[in-house]
Design an enzyme around this catalytic site. Structure first.
Site, PDB file in Angstrom:
ATOM      1  N   ASP A   1       0.793  -1.226   0.000  1.00 20.58           N
ATOM      2  CA  ASP A   1       0.000   0.000   0.000  1.00 20.58           C
ATOM      3  C   ASP A   1       0.827   1.279   0.000  1.00 20.58           C
ATOM      4  OD1 ASP A   1      -2.636  -0.871  -0.239  1.00 20.58           O
ATOM      5  OD2 ASP A   1      -2.784  -1.361   1.882  1.00 20.58           O
TER       6      ASP A   1
ATOM      7  N   ASP B   1      -7.518  -3.999  -3.893  1.00 18.31           N
ATOM      8  CA  ASP B   1      -7.118  -2.671  -3.413  1.00 18.31           C
ATOM      9  C   ASP B   1      -5.905  -2.129  -4.163  1.00 18.31           C
ATOM     10  OD1 ASP B   1      -8.134  -4.616  -1.547  1.00 18.31           O
ATOM     11  OD2 ASP B   1      -7.970  -3.164   0.081  1.00 18.31           O
TER      12      ASP B   1
END
Length: 384
Positions: free
Chosen positions: A105, A166
């Site tokens: 991320d 994601d």
């Protein structure tokens, strides 16, 4: 783009955002918030007294507060927002030093902070930070499977072949790195991951998987997992939005029509499942009771739908823009705390269907609500 009544509503909401952010920014100036507890932002950079690596400087949402400040700086021109954004950006340098806590991320963390700073100010240190993060993300690419690995080693699970939807929001960091350096490798990795996800994650009806396991040595799909949704094969709404807006991000950077068509397919599925009241559940296929909701999914979806509306033909624009306005107006009317009683904007976030806690503030809900509202104005600061 907006009708007169919608324009009036938009100007009113922007005015309320400015008022709230003016005082909240000062109150949380030295924080990196994730949630709001008893009306006050928590802080992800408080050192843990045990000296362990659990102070959460590597937490995946740590770029959103800085991103909110950059949105406010762009909207108002007030230098205080730039100064506050730079505080959290510098705090994140410790992630590079510690290294082991970093994960997939990094796009969420350094696009709204360092990439934003460099875009606005041409700060060379910010450029270096963003490129550093891009190199780390590219290093997670699995050549055999054509995917970017999610997370690191998790106790009790072999996650070497795991990827998650994601990550469609992280690969814009790679597109930017290629655009910035002229090196095609970053873009090639991003597109390969997006291409893999189109078939492995996106189902024919436009719903998506959250987690897909690949064979990390030979490639090929092993199985999917329900992840943060209700169960395997269900439809976690925030995962839908990562895919919906994520494929629009890939389209914006590449102009590959497959990405636009994929974004539209996911968006059409999402729109068809929006409840009459405009309140988005945690999972479109969850049981009717308990009624668990996730307003952050509404805000993220609205951003992607507005981007789709910008590029489709005139006869399609109202479909996507209308759905975005419905959700944003619902948030404004019943789910945003516009008072000084709480630091947050969006109140009803749910991290996952099977989480212990539900319907609490999560910082990315605020970020994407603000981004969507400023998109409607037409001169937004695009950070992805």
């Amino acid at each position: 783009m907006l009708e007169a009544k919608d324009q009036i509503w938009l100007e009113t909401v922007i005015g309320k955002i400015k008022l709230k952010m003016d005082w909240v920014s000062e109150k949380s100036k030295y924080k990196i918030p994730y949630t709001t507890i008893n009306g006050t932002h928590d802080n992800r950079i408080v050192d843990n007294p045990t000296g362990t690596e659990t102070d959460e400087i590597n937490w995946w949402t740590n770029g959103f507060w800085g991103g909110m400040m950059w949105l406010m700086h762009h909207e108002t021109g007030n230098e205080k927002y730039k100064e506050i954004a730079q505080i959290s950006e510098k705090e994140l340098d410790r992630c590079f030093d510690e290294f082991y806590g970093l994960h997939h991320d990094v796009g969420f963390m350094w696009l709204p902070t360092s990439r934003a700073n460099y875009k606005v100010t041409q700060n060379p240190e910010s450029r270096k930070r963003a490129l550093h993060a891009a190199v780390l993300l590219a290093g997670r690419f699995n050549l055999a499977g054509g995917f970017i690995r999610a997370w690191n080693d998790l106790e009790g699970s072999d996650t070497r072949g795991w990827a998650i939807i994601d990550c469609m929001f992280n690969i814009p960091l790679l597109y930017w790195a290629s655009e910035e350096t002229g090196d095609p490798r970053f873009k090639q990795i991003a597109m390969k991951h997006a291409d893999t996800a189109m078939t492995a994650f996106v189902r024919p009806d436009g719903s998506v998987n959250h987690i897909v396991e690949f064979d990390p040595f030979e490639g090929g799909v092993v199985r999917s997992y329900g992840g943060q949704g209700y169960e395997e094969g269900s439809s976690w709404t925030r995962g839908q939005t990562w895919a919906l807006y994520g494929y629009m991000m890939s389209y914006i950077h590449t102009q590959k029509d497959d990405y636009l068509q994929t974004a539209k397919r996911i968006a059409n599925y999402f729109i068809a499942n929006i409840p009459a009241d405009g309140v988005i559940p945690v999972d479109f296929r969850q049981p009717k009771e308990p009624k668990r909701e996730d307003d952050t999914a509404a805000a993220i979806a609205a951003c992607g739908l507005i981007e789709i509306a910008k590029v489709v033909g005139e006869h399609e624009k109202s479909l996507y823009l209308g759905a975005a306005l419905k959700m944003l107006k619902t948030l404004d009317s019943i789910r945003i705390d516009w008072t000084t009683d709480s630091d947050c904007l969006v109140q009803y976030g749910s991290a996952a269907y099977h989480s212990v806690n539900h319907h609490h503030a999560i910082i990315y809900g605020d970020y994407y609500f603000m981004e969507a509202i400023f998109k409607l104005k037409g001169n937004d600061l695009y950070l992805w």
